[in-house]
Motif scaffolding. Structure first.
Motif, PDB file in Angstrom:
ATOM      1  N   GLY A  31      -2.875  21.720   4.020  1.00 57.64           N
ATOM      2  CA  GLY A  31      -3.842  20.393   3.771  1.00 57.64           C
ATOM      3  C   GLY A  31      -3.910  19.964   2.541  1.00 57.64           C
ATOM      4  O   GLY A  31      -4.154  18.747   1.907  1.00 57.64           O
ATOM      5  N   ASN A  32      -2.431  20.751   1.116  1.00 60.06           N
ATOM      6  CA  ASN A  32      -3.116  20.796  -0.020  1.00 60.06           C
ATOM      7  C   ASN A  32      -1.294  19.980  -0.269  1.00 60.06           C
ATOM      8  O   ASN A  32      -1.176  19.753  -1.826  1.00 60.06           O
ATOM      9  CB  ASN A  32      -3.859  21.443  -0.562  1.00 60.06           C
ATOM     10  N   SER A  33      -0.641  19.493   0.140  1.00 59.62           N
ATOM     11  CA  SER A  33       0.911  19.758  -0.309  1.00 59.62           C
ATOM     12  C   SER A  33       0.824  18.622   1.233  1.00 59.62           C
ATOM     13  O   SER A  33       0.944  18.635   2.441  1.00 59.62           O
ATOM     14  CB  SER A  33       1.807  21.172   0.130  1.00 59.62           C
ATOM     15  N   SER A  34       1.779  17.781   0.322  1.00 55.63           N
ATOM     16  CA  SER A  34       2.587  16.581   1.466  1.00 55.63           C
ATOM     17  C   SER A  34       3.457  14.951   0.729  1.00 55.63           C
ATOM     18  O   SER A  34       3.781  15.748  -0.611  1.00 55.63           O
ATOM     19  CB  SER A  34       0.958  15.414   1.853  1.00 55.63           C
ATOM     20  N   LYS A  37       3.369   9.315   5.643  1.00 55.04           N
ATOM     21  CA  LYS A  37       3.229   9.969   4.543  1.00 55.04           C
ATOM     22  C   LYS A  37       2.961  11.848   5.410  1.00 55.04           C
ATOM     23  O   LYS A  37       2.301  11.629   6.721  1.00 55.04           O
ATOM     24  CB  LYS A  37       1.528   9.805   4.274  1.00 55.04           C
ATOM     25  N   LEU A  38       3.255  12.530   5.690  1.00 52.98           N
ATOM     26  CA  LEU A  38       3.561  14.403   5.881  1.00 52.98           C
ATOM     27  C   LEU A  38       2.299  14.913   4.950  1.00 52.98           C
ATOM     28  O   LEU A  38       3.168  14.727   4.081  1.00 52.98           O
ATOM     29  CB  LEU A  38       5.017  14.689   5.798  1.00 52.98           C
ATOM     30  N   THR A  39       1.532  15.809   6.358  1.00 56.17           N
ATOM     31  CA  THR A  39       0.349  16.585   4.938  1.00 56.17           C
ATOM     32  C   THR A  39       0.540  17.550   5.812  1.00 56.17           C
ATOM     33  O   THR A  39       0.739  17.777   6.627  1.00 56.17           O
ATOM     34  CB  THR A  39      -0.087  15.953   5.101  1.00 56.17           C
ATOM     35  N   PHE A  40       1.121  18.687   5.088  1.00 53.62           N
ATOM     36  CA  PHE A  40       1.777  20.060   5.651  1.00 53.62           C
ATOM     37  C   PHE A  40       0.427  21.046   5.374  1.00 53.62           C
ATOM     38  O   PHE A  40      -1.199  20.726   4.852  1.00 53.62           O
ATOM     39  CB  PHE A  40       2.176  20.839   3.991  1.00 53.62           C
ATOM     40  N   HIS A  68       2.058  24.589  13.085  1.00 52.29           N
ATOM     41  CA  HIS A  68       1.136  25.516  12.165  1.00 52.29           C
ATOM     42  C   HIS A  68       2.270  25.435  10.410  1.00 52.29           C
ATOM     43  O   HIS A  68       1.814  25.749   9.965  1.00 52.29           O
ATOM     44  CB  HIS A  68       2.493  27.218  12.456  1.00 52.29           C
ATOM     45  N   VAL A  69       2.924  24.288  10.666  1.00 52.02           N
ATOM     46  CA  VAL A  69       3.407  23.515   9.335  1.00 52.02           C
ATOM     47  C   VAL A  69       2.879  22.521   8.678  1.00 52.02           C
ATOM     48  O   VAL A  69       2.804  21.796   7.560  1.00 52.02           O
ATOM     49  CB  VAL A  69       4.858  22.959   9.693  1.00 52.02           C
ATOM     50  N   ILE A  70       2.693  21.486   9.560  1.00 49.99           N
ATOM     51  CA  ILE A  70       2.504  19.912   9.516  1.00 49.99           C
ATOM     52  C   ILE A  70       1.367  19.693  10.287  1.00 49.99           C
ATOM     53  O   ILE A  70       0.975  20.104  10.885  1.00 49.99           O
ATOM     54  CB  ILE A  70       3.441  19.246  10.312  1.00 49.99           C
ATOM     55  N   GLN A  71       0.144  19.445   8.760  1.00 43.38           N
ATOM     56  CA  GLN A  71      -1.212  18.780   9.988  1.00 43.38           C
ATOM     57  C   GLN A  71      -1.156  17.936  10.113  1.00 43.38           C
ATOM     58  O   GLN A  71      -1.792  17.877  11.432  1.00 43.38           O
ATOM     59  CB  GLN A  71      -1.999  18.980   8.226  1.00 43.38           C
ATOM     60  N   ARG A  72      -0.701  16.015   9.798  1.00 45.95           N
ATOM     61  CA  ARG A  72      -0.417  15.597  10.149  1.00 45.95           C
ATOM     62  C   ARG A  72       0.707  14.626   9.664  1.00 45.95           C
ATOM     63  O   ARG A  72       1.023  14.127   8.002  1.00 45.95           O
ATOM     64  CB  ARG A  72      -2.044  14.632   9.906  1.00 45.95           C
ATOM     65  N   ILE A  73       0.720  13.565  10.480  1.00 49.52           N
ATOM     66  CA  ILE A  73       1.435  12.798   9.864  1.00 49.52           C
ATOM     67  C   ILE A  73       0.828  11.249   9.756  1.00 49.52           C
ATOM     68  O   ILE A  73       0.634  10.671  10.828  1.00 49.52           O
ATOM     69  CB  ILE A  73       3.532  12.551  10.954  1.00 49.52           C
ATOM     70  N   GLN A  74       0.988  10.248   9.255  1.00 51.75           N
ATOM     71  CA  GLN A  74       0.280   8.710   8.917  1.00 51.75           C
ATOM     72  C   GLN A  74       1.672   8.367   8.579  1.00 51.75           C
ATOM     73  O   GLN A  74       2.695   8.319   7.732  1.00 51.75           O
ATOM     74  CB  GLN A  74      -0.346   8.685   7.823  1.00 51.75           C
ATOM     75  N   VAL A  75       1.866   6.489   9.740  1.00 50.63           N
ATOM     76  CA  VAL A  75       2.796   5.952   8.845  1.00 50.63           C
ATOM     77  C   VAL A  75       1.441   5.220   8.496  1.00 50.63           C
ATOM     78  O   VAL A  75       0.279   3.967   8.865  1.00 50.63           O
ATOM     79  CB  VAL A  75       2.687   4.505  10.769  1.00 50.63           C
ATOM     80  N   LEU A  76       1.881   4.598   6.934  1.00 51.04           N
ATOM     81  CA  LEU A  76       1.198   4.111   6.038  1.00 51.04           C
ATOM     82  C   LEU A  76       1.603   2.774   5.822  1.00 51.04           C
ATOM     83  O   LEU A  76       1.019   1.768   5.775  1.00 51.04           O
ATOM     84  CB  LEU A  76       1.159   3.864   5.054  1.00 51.04           C
ATOM     85  N   LYS A  77       3.061   1.955   6.296  1.00 55.25           N
ATOM     86  CA  LYS A  77       3.168   1.247   6.349  1.00 55.25           C
ATOM     87  C   LYS A  77       5.133   1.121   7.238  1.00 55.25           C
ATOM     88  O   LYS A  77       5.773   1.783   7.900  1.00 55.25           O
ATOM     89  CB  LYS A  77       4.391   0.386   4.890  1.00 55.25           C
ATOM     90  N   GLY A  78       4.509  -0.043   8.316  1.00 48.44           N
ATOM     91  CA  GLY A  78       5.771  -0.075   9.315  1.00 48.44           C
ATOM     92  C   GLY A  78       5.426   0.199  10.535  1.00 48.44           C
ATOM     93  O   GLY A  78       4.574   0.445  11.031  1.00 48.44           O
TER      94      GLY A  78
END
Length: 136
Positions: A85-88, A79-82, A60-70
């Protein structure tokens, strides 16, 4: 254990999500005692475990978490997108100290930086309180 640990992560994230005024709040500290040995708690916090748990438990708070590197070690960029989906924000793991059980992540984009803060650091310290309890 999962509820207690996800609560700690939630408290740290919510400060940015609700746009805490950085002029009023320079340092936020929260300690939670969990009925889990420090080594097991550290296992969750030390790499990507806490991020994956947060994504699962706080939908309900975090839409997705992406590992961009590592791979979860020092230098990993997330990258955490809330929701909605318009705030990260994007963070990098700067310190992972297995001996001291300390992890430090620095925000690179978004979060409190968007509202004028010059730096945003999230530091996790896992402290052994007893053989079966720890403070995170």
């Amino acid at each position: 254990m999962l509820k207690e640990i996800s609560f700690v992560f939630f408290v740290l994230l919510i400060g940015c999500y609700i746009r805490v005024n950085c002029e009023e709040l320079k340092h936020l500290t929260n300690e939670v005692e969990v009925n889990v040995p420090a080594n097991l708690t550290w296992e969750l916090y030390s790499h990507l475990g806490i991020s994956k748990l947060a994504a699962q438990q706080l939908k309900h708070v975090i839409q997705r978490i992406q590992v961009l590197k590592g791979d979860g070690g020092v230098g990993t960029v997330l990258k955490l997108t809330f929701v909605p989906g318009n705030s990260s924000y994007t963070e990098i793991f700067n310190v992972i100290d297995d001996q001291k059980r300390v992890k430090v992540a620095q925000t690179l984009e978004g979060g409190c930086l968007e509202i004028g803060c010059s730096i945003q650091l999230v530091r996790f310290d896992i402290i052994e309180k007893s053989p079966s309890k720890s403070i995170s």
